[in-house]
Design a protein around this motif. Structure first.
Motif, PDB file in Angstrom:
ATOM      1  N   MET A   1       0.825  -1.207   0.000  1.00  0.00           N
ATOM      2  CA  MET A   1       0.000   0.000   0.000  1.00  0.00           C
ATOM      3  C   MET A   1       0.861   1.259   0.000  1.00  0.00           C
ATOM      4  O   MET A   1       1.956   1.278   0.560  1.00  0.00           O
ATOM      5  CB  MET A   1      -0.935   0.003   1.216  1.00  0.00           C
ATOM      6  N   ASP A   2       0.374   2.297  -0.619  1.00  0.00           N
ATOM      7  CA  ASP A   2       1.050   3.589  -0.669  1.00  0.00           C
ATOM      8  C   ASP A   2       1.271   4.124   0.747  1.00  0.00           C
ATOM      9  O   ASP A   2       0.345   4.111   1.562  1.00  0.00           O
ATOM     10  CB  ASP A   2       0.189   4.566  -1.478  1.00  0.00           C
ATOM     11  N   THR A   3       2.463   4.620   1.038  1.00  0.00           N
ATOM     12  CA  THR A   3       2.799   5.097   2.382  1.00  0.00           C
ATOM     13  C   THR A   3       2.034   6.357   2.769  1.00  0.00           C
ATOM     14  O   THR A   3       2.000   6.713   3.946  1.00  0.00           O
ATOM     15  CB  THR A   3       4.317   5.372   2.509  1.00  0.00           C
ATOM     16  N   ARG A   4       1.420   7.018   1.807  1.00  0.00           N
ATOM     17  CA  ARG A   4       0.613   8.201   2.136  1.00  0.00           C
ATOM     18  C   ARG A   4      -0.796   7.816   2.579  1.00  0.00           C
ATOM     19  O   ARG A   4      -1.461   8.576   3.280  1.00  0.00           O
ATOM     20  CB  ARG A   4       0.545   9.155   0.936  1.00  0.00           C
ATOM     21  N   ILE A   5      -1.253   6.654   2.185  1.00  0.00           N
ATOM     22  CA  ILE A   5      -2.603   6.192   2.513  1.00  0.00           C
ATOM     23  C   ILE A   5      -2.596   5.206   3.682  1.00  0.00           C
ATOM     24  O   ILE A   5      -3.510   5.180   4.505  1.00  0.00           O
ATOM     25  CB  ILE A   5      -3.258   5.502   1.285  1.00  0.00           C
ATOM     26  N   ALA A   6      -1.569   4.397   3.774  1.00  0.00           N
ATOM     27  CA  ALA A   6      -1.512   3.315   4.766  1.00  0.00           C
ATOM     28  C   ALA A   6      -1.724   3.785   6.209  1.00  0.00           C
ATOM     29  O   ALA A   6      -2.420   3.094   6.962  1.00  0.00           O
ATOM     30  CB  ALA A   6      -0.189   2.555   4.636  1.00  0.00           C
ATOM     31  N   PRO A   7      -1.178   4.930   6.634  1.00  0.00           N
ATOM     32  CA  PRO A   7      -1.429   5.342   8.025  1.00  0.00           C
ATOM     33  C   PRO A   7      -2.914   5.562   8.330  1.00  0.00           C
ATOM     34  O   PRO A   7      -3.374   5.255   9.429  1.00  0.00           O
ATOM     35  CB  PRO A   7      -0.644   6.649   8.173  1.00  0.00           C
ATOM     36  N   LEU A   8      -3.652   6.083   7.362  1.00  0.00           N
ATOM     37  CA  LEU A   8      -5.087   6.299   7.574  1.00  0.00           C
ATOM     38  C   LEU A   8      -5.826   4.969   7.686  1.00  0.00           C
ATOM     39  O   LEU A   8      -6.688   4.800   8.553  1.00  0.00           O
ATOM     40  CB  LEU A   8      -5.670   7.133   6.430  1.00  0.00           C
TER      41      LEU A   8
END
Length: 144
Positions: free
Chosen positions: A97-104
């Motif tokens: 998963m993209d690291t910009r989306i994964a935290p959410l």
């Protein structure tokens, strides 16, 4: 506890989470000009956690605060951090998963665990929603 009560608790928990996040960020922005950023972050985090304890105690679960609950409540933040961190790693390393989306996504995945643990701490003797629903169905079917 009825299904409606459970849904109300979940809704109030989410609302408190939003208010707590805004409170934390507002406190951080207010404190940051007068102290180093990490000190401002830490103090804002601690103050927001205290606020979260009281909002969840009085508003979400409608229970009485105690010193025991107050000292156990930070376990919810530790749990949240561990689940989010593990989820973040798994989503990025294993699922790509993209690291910009994964935290959410990881944060959303942690919500049920945080909710159940905070409920267990703040409402002693509370059981899971599934167990309560099952018990209610058993009582209903046995009385018919």
């Amino acid at each position: 506890m009825t299904r409606k009560d459970q849904i109300g608790q979940i809704f109030r928990f989410a609302l408190v989470g939003g208010v707590n996040t805004a409170t934390f960020f507002g406190l951080y922005l207010l404190l940051h000009p007068w102290m180093p950023y990490f000190a401002a972050y830490s103090l804002a985090f601690a103050l927001a956690m205290v606020g979260s304890f009281f909002m969840n105690t009085y508003f979400t679960y409608r229970t009485r605060p105690t010193w025991k609950k107050f000292f156990l409540f930070p376990l919810t933040n530790v749990t949240n951090y561990v689940i989010q961190s593990a989820g973040l790693y798994a989503l990025v390393a294993w699922a790509g998963m993209d690291t910009r989306i994964a935290p959410l996504v990881a944060a959303v995945m942690a919500i049920p665990f945080t909710f159940l643990l905070s409920r267990k701490i703040l409402v002693p003797g509370s059981r899971s929603a599934a167990a309560e629903t099952e018990q209610g169905q058993t009582r209903t079917s046995s009385t018919v």
